[in-house]
Design a protein around this motif. Structure first.
Motif, PDB file in Angstrom:
ATOM      1  N   PHE A 272      -7.200 -10.062 -10.405  1.00 30.84           N
ATOM      2  CA  PHE A 272      -6.258  -8.858 -10.445  1.00 30.84           C
ATOM      3  C   PHE A 272      -6.974  -7.823 -10.042  1.00 30.84           C
ATOM      4  N   ILE A 273      -5.940  -6.888  -9.479  1.00 27.76           N
ATOM      5  CA  ILE A 273      -6.411  -5.563  -9.182  1.00 27.76           C
ATOM      6  C   ILE A 273      -5.603  -4.372 -10.129  1.00 27.76           C
ATOM      7  N   VAL A 274      -6.322  -3.605 -10.649  1.00 24.18           N
ATOM      8  CA  VAL A 274      -5.661  -2.578 -11.517  1.00 24.18           C
ATOM      9  C   VAL A 274      -4.793  -1.453 -10.872  1.00 24.18           C
ATOM     10  N   GLU A 275      -3.615  -1.614 -11.246  1.00 24.46           N
ATOM     11  CA  GLU A 275      -2.328  -0.856 -10.619  1.00 24.46           C
ATOM     12  C   GLU A 275      -2.485   0.748 -11.016  1.00 24.46           C
ATOM     13  N   ASP A 276      -3.680   1.374 -10.681  1.00 25.55           N
ATOM     14  CA  ASP A 276      -3.645   2.741 -10.652  1.00 25.55           C
ATOM     15  C   ASP A 276      -2.885   3.508  -9.762  1.00 25.55           C
ATOM     16  N   ALA A 277      -2.701   4.635 -10.297  1.00 29.53           N
ATOM     17  CA  ALA A 277      -2.045   5.726  -9.347  1.00 29.53           C
ATOM     18  C   ALA A 277      -2.380   5.831  -7.874  1.00 29.53           C
ATOM     19  N   SER A 278      -3.888   5.961  -7.797  1.00 22.33           N
ATOM     20  CA  SER A 278      -4.668   6.145  -6.538  1.00 22.33           C
ATOM     21  C   SER A 278      -4.416   5.005  -5.489  1.00 22.33           C
ATOM     22  N   VAL A 279      -4.021   3.748  -5.814  1.00 17.79           N
ATOM     23  CA  VAL A 279      -4.023   2.635  -4.995  1.00 17.79           C
ATOM     24  C   VAL A 279      -2.660   2.069  -5.071  1.00 17.79           C
ATOM     25  N   LYS A 280      -1.870   2.548  -5.855  1.00 19.72           N
ATOM     26  CA  LYS A 280      -0.758   1.778  -6.152  1.00 19.72           C
ATOM     27  C   LYS A 280       0.187   1.604  -5.002  1.00 19.72           C
ATOM     28  N   LYS A 281       0.171   2.733  -3.857  1.00 19.01           N
ATOM     29  CA  LYS A 281       0.806   2.455  -2.616  1.00 19.01           C
ATOM     30  C   LYS A 281       0.129   2.025  -1.482  1.00 19.01           C
ATOM     31  N   SER A 282      -1.139   1.780  -1.558  1.00 22.99           N
ATOM     32  CA  SER A 282      -1.702   1.181  -0.527  1.00 22.99           C
ATOM     33  C   SER A 282      -2.075  -0.241  -0.557  1.00 22.99           C
ATOM     34  N   ILE A 283      -2.009  -0.966  -1.769  1.00 22.75           N
ATOM     35  CA  ILE A 283      -2.622  -2.539  -2.222  1.00 22.75           C
ATOM     36  C   ILE A 283      -1.280  -3.268  -1.569  1.00 22.75           C
TER      37      ILE A 283
END
Length: 527
Positions: free
Chosen positions: A62-73
């Motif tokens: 999994f990858i944590v769906e943090d705000a800082s990466v949400k749009k790039s993953i």
């Protein structure tokens, strides 16, 4: 109550007296033996077994769906989201669990051999042999570098800790979770050491492109004239074997970055498959398995302690981990110039792709995005025989960003440096899996050598009527008939059926790449 149970922060775990930092290899081996984590083999290598999990567990990553990466993953089947709240709760549980252990093992080092682009990392392990694995796989610091080391990413590995999926939001008792915001990789419920290596690679596949560096799942070597070659391919397609060439110096066997100055190894070690390993066919790997190396799930004779590399009782995915300098002809540091040749490796279970073909720039982009191969037995949980698969960029399980990000970067570099690209089939010839046979390794080596030395540049080619690939009609050291896959089949009609079947799979798979140019789309199979 054990006072260690009150340890709840990473910093407390890292700095406590019973966490052993950057122990020398002999001490890590001694610790592993004392703790009964493994046994010594006749060559001095440490053999460990990994229990239930003998390969990666992609469904548990999994990858944590943090705000800082949400749009790039590139969210989906590979990059499954994990809530920040569940990660925080699980992270605390794991730290508490590790806090109950009498001793832990810490490795501080780097991901990346190029000092300008390397990532300082630390790996904290429950098992001594896992820490030995990390020591051999990543770039080891010298005394000065260790004294000033400040980790920017931490791998927390607790194989003995198992979660409750219903409470913790995982798919099973196993988890591999990356938090880019907290710069933490959390691993538990699996003893397979490869998860440590691949999680760091996934991290680099996110961080390097941010710096304009292409991260690549490939091996690399360099010739006497400074000519650099890259070998792309999934596990089991021959990256390690073909890049360990006695006539060329090894840069690295699995993971690289391509910067404006050239290529560099992401790792400090090699993680080679050992099933059917022989001294005659792969002498460099054979000789590298000595004291300090780690053998995973290899069967050992109880009396002589001699490894039986043909025995797949535990798994087909038997492995050896050793430092890159265990290979005699390497380049140090693991940094070189821009590639002259790129080779895409595929293990075609249909047995219809040519053993070698020259690719146009558009075909190179098509096949890079397609990433066709066969998953080989043991490389993933539940895979017991070869399965046709498409793994984008020959490394989809480790790519957090959209595939087109990596493909566009590669395309620009092929143009910029006038790189020659070849597709090499290390899979089946004379029939599909179960009918034909695996491609002769000596033929594959001869074809690769010819490609690297420019001997195929002016050779006449014929266009494959199904795949549109440019097949050389002659290659030194290889019978001409072998180069034409249809001629190796006893039943040409059956070949046509299988070729069209695979072509249809290519075309169906490529439908997901709507944004690429028509030139790249039309570079696929003709039928």
């Amino acid at each position: 109550m054990n006072t260690l149970e009150f340890t709840t922060t990473l910093n407390e775990l890292v700095t406590r007296e019973t966490t052993h930092q950057n122990l020398p290899v002999p001490v890590l081996v001694e610790k592993s033996l004392t703790r009964k984590e493994g046994i010594l083999t006749s060559t001095g290598a440490l053999r460990a077994t990994t229990g239930k999990y003998t390969g990666r567990s992609p469904e548990d990553k999994f990858i944590v769906e943090d705000a800082s990466v949400k749009k790039s993953i590139d969210w989906g089947k590979v990059n499954k989201p994990f809530s920040p709240e569940n990660f925080d709760k699980l992270y605390k549980k794991v730290l508490q669990y590790l806090g109950t252990k009498e001793e832990l093992f810490l490795f501080k080092g780097f991901a990346g051999a190029d000092q300008e682009y390397r990532l300082p990392i630390q790996v904290i392990n429950e098992y001594a042999w896992h820490n030995l694995f990390a020591h051999q796989m990543f770039v080891r610091p010298n005394e000065t570098e260790l004294a000033s080391h400040e980790s920017q990413f931490t791998v927390v590995s607790a194989p003995g800790f198992q979660v409750n999926p219903a409470d913790d939001g995982t798919n099973s008792e196993t988890f591999i979770i990356i938090s880019f915001e907290k710069r933490i990789v959390l691993i538990g419920g699996t003893e397979y050491a490869g998860e440590i290596k691949k999680s760091v690679f996934s991290v680099m596949n996110y961080l390097l492109p941010e710096k304009g560096i292409l991260s690549m799942h490939c091996s690399a070597n360099v010739g006497n004239e400074g000519d650099v070659a890259l070998f792309f391919g999934l596990s089991g397609t021959g990256k390690t074997t073909l890049s360990a060439d006695p006539n060329r110096r090894l840069i690295g066997d699995d993971e690289h970055g391509w910067a404006n100055t050239g290529v560099f190894n992401v790792e400090g070690g090699c993680y080679a498959k050992t099933i059917d390993l022989s001294k005659e066919k792969e002498p460099q790997i054979w000789n590298a398995i000595r004291f300090g190396s780690v053998l995973e799930n290899v069967m050992i004779d109880d009396d002589s302690r001699i490894a039986d590399y043909k025995d797949s009782t535990l798994t087909e995915n038997t492995r050896a981990a050793y430092p890159v300098d265990a290979i005699p002809n390497i380049i140090q540091p693991s940094v070189a110039g821009h590639p002259n040749t790129i080779i895409f490796l595929t293990a075609d279970a249909f047995g219809v792709l040519p053993p070698i073909s020259k690719l146009t720039k558009e075909q190179a982009m098509y096949h890079f995005l397609s990433g066709y191969t066969s998953k080989l037995a043991g490389t993933e949980r539940g895979v017991t025989s070869p399965q046709a698969t498409f793994s984008t960029c020959f490394g989809a399980p480790f790519l957090p960003l959209p595939a087109t990000v990596y493909a566009e970067m590669l395309g620009k570099k092929i143009d910029q440096h006038n790189v020659q690209v070849f597709l090499v089939n290390t899979g089946w010839s004379g029939g599909e899996y179960g009918v034909g046979s695996r491609m002769n390794l000596s033929y594959t080596r001869a074809m690769v050598q010819a490609a690297l030395e420019g001997e195929l540049t002016s050779v006449e080619t014929v266009v494959d009527p199904v795949f549109g690939l440019h097949i050389p009609t002659h290659c030194p050291g290889v019978p001409d008939q072998v180069l034409q896959p249809k001629k190796t089949w006893d039943n040409p009609e059956q070949y046509d059926i299988k070729a069209k079947e695979l072509a249809a799979k290519f075309n169906a798979n490529f439908e997901k790449f709507k944004s690429v140019s028509s030139e790249i789309t039309q570079a696929g199979p003709l039928a």
